[in-house]
Design an enzyme around this catalytic site. Structure first.
Site, short mmCIF file in Angstrom:
data_model
loop_
_atom_site.label_atom_id
_atom_site.label_comp_id
_atom_site.label_asym_id
_atom_site.label_seq_id
_atom_site.Cartn_x
_atom_site.Cartn_y
_atom_site.Cartn_z
N LYS A 186 0.82 -1.22 0.00
CA LYS A 186 0.00 0.00 0.00
C LYS A 186 0.85 1.26 0.00
CE LYS A 186 -4.34 -1.67 0.74
NZ LYS A 186 -5.65 -1.18 0.36
N ASP B 245 -8.06 0.31 7.07
CA ASP B 245 -7.87 -0.82 7.97
C ASP B 245 -6.47 -0.78 8.57
OD1 ASP B 245 -10.28 -2.33 8.02
OD2 ASP B 245 -9.89 -3.00 5.98
#
Length: 398
Positions: free
Chosen positions: A75, A123
């Site tokens: 990410k 998250d």
């Protein structure tokens, strides 16, 4: 459960806009911004010959994203890249002149960036990347965390100077709150989830991931026959499958998207042959994949490029985590987290089930690619899972 992609769009070429996000030329656009990321370097692609032999396969390779930018997740390539592009665009408007990506690190550009606020829900990993990008390029950052995000992951995000706001409910509800608050405050929402009317920024996030596929193509010693890739909202899976479709066409490997059984929105959408949301249920240990609705841009690409969807249990994911940490002789020791191990969990489930194995065409000639999407992003939880399995997750109140 194994679900095949039976969409009428399956195998169709990507549209021009989709190819710009995930296609074979997408990494070239990302590379233009690398001067703003002097810490960039390729992550390793590692062979696991011992594991391949034990499963009766010709080869298994894993891309270890646990080392990416010191943020321990793939990410890192998306959120920070999107922030870089947004800050550059904002600074050019404010300064009334053209700027190069390298100038994002200049003092006058960062002075302008301080008037900009970016926000998102997460998250854990995407929010850490957005926060890191905001700190790097000088803008303010607010991150929304739902109740299931661990204290360890919160601390890792806050370490980049982001303001943390806790929300009630699950990930999807935190996305809605971040979007509503961002709109009301005039902030820029840097989400990896796209929906009707909000596709450009999530597409930019996905484009950032494309450079990882370019690395894999150039690091590989032989073609792969199968790729097991994590699901979530579908962003990574769409980049992997869409890039390989655009690059190799009918010669591409089979793409198997792996999801938690408790959060299998992509699989259920494929089964219904339309994008749909599912009801939230019990939390899954694969927290980075606990998503209940596919991203719009990702789903449109997956309809064309993914081949199968497979769900796995929490116990299987933790066993895969342990397999990486305590490998067979000749394989490297890898610290890959519970969500990062989901691809291996899917492979092991498939190999243990003759029907699934045969349907996927897995045999002694198969070469499999796995994406170790994250390292131990919550080190304390990782050690507990390693020792006690899912009992540690249950003991934490899940």
């Amino acid at each position: 459960m194994l679900v095949e992609n039976n969409s009428a769009k399956h195998g169709q070429a990507l549209s021009r806009s989709e190819a710009a996000i995930v296609g074979k030329a997408a990494p070239d656009e990302v590379r233009r911004y690398l001067p703003a990321f002097p810490i960039y370097k390729k992550t390793p692609l590692l062979e696991l010959p011992g594991l391949a032999r034990s499963l009766g396969l010709a080869g298994i390779a894993v891309k270890d994203e646990g080392q990416r930018y010191g943020l321990f997740s793939f990410k890192a390539l998306g959120g920070a890249y999107a922030v870089a592009r947004l800050v550059l665009e904002h600074a050019q408007k404010q300064l009334c002149r053209s700027l190069t990506p390298a100038q994002l690190l200049d003092g006058d550009v960062q002075a302008v960036a301080r008037g900009m606020t970016v926000c998102c829900a997460t998250d854990g990993n995407h929010g850490r990347s957005v926060a890191a990008g905001a700190q790097m390029f000088g803008c303010r950052c607010v991150i929304f965390l739902h109740s299931g995000v661990s204290a360890g992951r919160e601390a890792a995000i806050a370490a980049f100077g982001a303001e943390i706001r806790r929300t009630d409910g699950n990930y999807d509800q935190s996305v809605a709150e971040a979007s509503a608050t961002g709109k009301a405050e005039g902030w820029t929402v840097v989400s990896d989830f796209s929906s009707e009317g909000y596709t450009e920024i999530p597409g930019t996030v996905m484009q950032g991931y494309a450079i990882m596929l370019d690395e894999i193509v150039h690091q590989s010693t032989a073609p792969y026959t199968h790729v097991f890739v994590q699901g979530g909202v579908g962003g990574l899976a769409a980049v992997v499958s869409g890039h390989l479709l655009d690059r190799f066409g009918t010669e591409r490997p089979r793409i198997i998207v792996v999801e938690p059984s408790r959060a299998n929105c992509l699989q259920l959408s494929a089964q219904a042959n339309r994008r749909l949301a599912m009801e939230a249920g019990d939390a899954t240990v694969m927290a980075m994949l606990e998503c209940y609705e596919p991203s719009l841009v990702a789903w449109d690409i997956l309809e064309k490029s993914a081949d199968f969807y497979l769900d796995v249990s929490d116990d299987t994911a933790v066993e895969a985590l342990r397999r990486f940490a305590k490998p067979l002789e000749g394989d490297p020791v890898l610290k890959i987290g519970e969500s990062g191990a989901a691809g291996l969990a899917g492979l092991e489930v498939a190999m243990a089930d003759p029907t699934i194995r045969n349907r996927l065409g897995l045999n002694a000639k198969s070469r499999v690619l796995l994406i170790g999407t994250e390292g131990a992003t919550d080190p304390e939880l990782y050690e507990k899972l390693l020792k006690d399995g899912t009992a540690a997750f249950a003991a934490a109140g899940h």
